[in-house]
Design a protein around this motif. Structure first.
Motif, mmCIF file in Angstrom:
data_model
loop_
_atom_site.group_PDB
_atom_site.id
_atom_site.type_symbol
_atom_site.label_atom_id
_atom_site.label_comp_id
_atom_site.label_asym_id
_atom_site.label_seq_id
_atom_site.Cartn_x
_atom_site.Cartn_y
_atom_site.Cartn_z
ATOM 1 N N THR A 81 0.820 -1.206 0.000
ATOM 2 C CA THR A 81 0.000 0.000 0.000
ATOM 3 C C THR A 81 0.854 1.255 0.000
ATOM 4 O O THR A 81 2.009 1.249 0.424
ATOM 5 C CB THR A 81 -0.915 0.040 1.234
ATOM 6 O OG1 THR A 81 -0.101 0.033 2.414
ATOM 7 C CG2 THR A 81 -1.853 -1.146 1.265
ATOM 8 N N GLN A 105 -6.861 -0.050 -2.242
ATOM 9 C CA GLN A 105 -6.779 1.403 -2.344
ATOM 10 C C GLN A 105 -7.242 1.860 -3.724
ATOM 11 O O GLN A 105 -7.143 1.131 -4.701
ATOM 12 C CB GLN A 105 -5.355 1.888 -2.100
ATOM 13 C CG GLN A 105 -4.883 1.694 -0.671
ATOM 14 C CD GLN A 105 -3.479 2.238 -0.462
ATOM 15 O OE1 GLN A 105 -2.643 2.192 -1.353
ATOM 16 N NE2 GLN A 105 -3.213 2.748 0.728
ATOM 17 N N GLU A 144 -9.106 4.433 0.593
ATOM 18 C CA GLU A 144 -8.861 3.079 1.090
ATOM 19 C C GLU A 144 -10.189 2.421 1.447
ATOM 20 O O GLU A 144 -11.082 3.061 2.003
ATOM 21 C CB GLU A 144 -7.946 3.131 2.311
ATOM 22 C CG GLU A 144 -7.331 1.795 2.694
ATOM 23 C CD GLU A 144 -6.162 1.976 3.645
ATOM 24 O OE1 GLU A 144 -5.005 1.967 3.180
ATOM 25 O OE2 GLU A 144 -6.413 2.130 4.848
#
Length: 316
Positions: A81, A105, A144
């Motif tokens: 991420t 995400q 997210e």
């Protein structure tokens, strides 16, 4: 009638530059005030066409060409991420992190207009705004999956709105600026707003007094949550969430690789980055156990590192 026209035109001016980023309904106070100062009766005109054009501007998302496909991608593929992003007026810095249970995400590359429609569509799919990054090329959004309820405050620094939001349980998660005097705050609905303490500075130089202020907050049990600069001044937000030993580096001579590597070996990781006027500020937190250690990667580039992000996310 003049007041109505002033206010409605303030909406039009506001949507052309910073859609949905207001703290009090749809009226942009600074724009309305500026219009009121120069208003006279001869400026009256029909409003129907203006309001129709306003809606069209609000619903229009930026055209990004080859960047558009990244809007629909996810970091879930490689459990990697984006954990930090900043622009210092000259370069981009993007930090990614390996995680055992990464959340998907969504990402919108730099755009002059805020992608309001896209943002609202993604929220309906269960995504929450994690952070915003400002640069000369516009605003960058990172969302997210499964995050807390969010709120956005801007375009000017509004301490009263931030305080009101805190009383309603919304605490600052990130701050960003694209040019002097423009600030955007991303707030998250806290699950324990009565026990979490936050303090933030007004925009000010990152000088000796700012450093003293940070040290004093450390002694109070607060830690740097987020920070950024607008080219002239900085805003620092400190919070009692996730207490940890913490340090930071300030550099005007490139990315502080040696200092970062030194603290990585001591069990720290990069928790936050901010940039302004060629300066980087890198915040590092001491991890509480080896189980929390995740490999971080950093990309520094004068151009937005789209290809690198795609590679990190496993996108060909």
């Amino acid at each position: 009638r003049d007041v109505r026209i002033i206010l409605e035109r303030s909406v039009k001016a506001k949507f052309s530059g910073t859609p949905f980023l207001t703290t009090k309904g749809v009226i942009h106070a600074d724009t309305a005030y500026a219009l009121a100062k120069k208003w006279h009766p001869s400026m009256r005109s029909p409003l129907g066409a203006e309001l129709a054009a306003l809606k069209a501007v609000k619903d229009k998302a930026p055209t990004l060409g080859e960047n558009a496909d990244l809007r629909l991608t996810s970091a879930f593929n490689k459990s990697r991420t984006i954990s930090g992003m900043a622009h210092n007026g000259k370069q981009w810095a993007v930090v990614t992190c390996d995680r055992n249970s990464a959340k998907p995400q969504r990402f919108y590359p730099p755009a002059k207009e805020f992608p309001t429609k896209w943002y609202n569509d993604e929220k309906k799919k269960g995504y929450s705004l994690k952070s915003v990054t400002g640069s000369p090329n516009g605003w960058t959004m990172l969302l997210e999956k499964g995050g807390p309820r969010d709120r956005v405050i801007g375009y000017n620094f509004d301490a009263a709105a931030l305080q009101t939001s805190a009383e309603e349980g919304y605490l600052i998660n990130s701050v960003a600026s694209a040019k002097p005097g423009n600030w955007i705050f991303v707030l998250h609905k806290s699950t324990s707003p009565k026990t979490v303490r936050q303090r933030f500075t007004t925009p000010r130089p990152f000088d000796a007094e700012m450093k003293k202020w940070i040290q004093a907050r450390w002694k109070e049990g607060l830690y740097i949550k987020t920070l950024d600069g607008d080219g002239e001044k900085w805003v620092v937000v400190m919070s009692s969430e996730n207490p940890s030993l913490q340090t930071y580096f300030i550099t005007t001579k490139g990315w502080p690789t040696q200092n970062i590597d030194k603290y990585l070996k001591k069990g720290y990781h990069i928790s936050n980055i901010g940039g302004s006027a060629g300066k980087w500020i890198v915040v590092m937190d001491k991890l509480k156990s080896k189980a929390q250690v995740h490999k971080q990667r950093v990309k520094i580039d004068t151009q937005f590192p789209l290809s690198w992000i795609k590679h990190e996310w496993g996108i060909k």
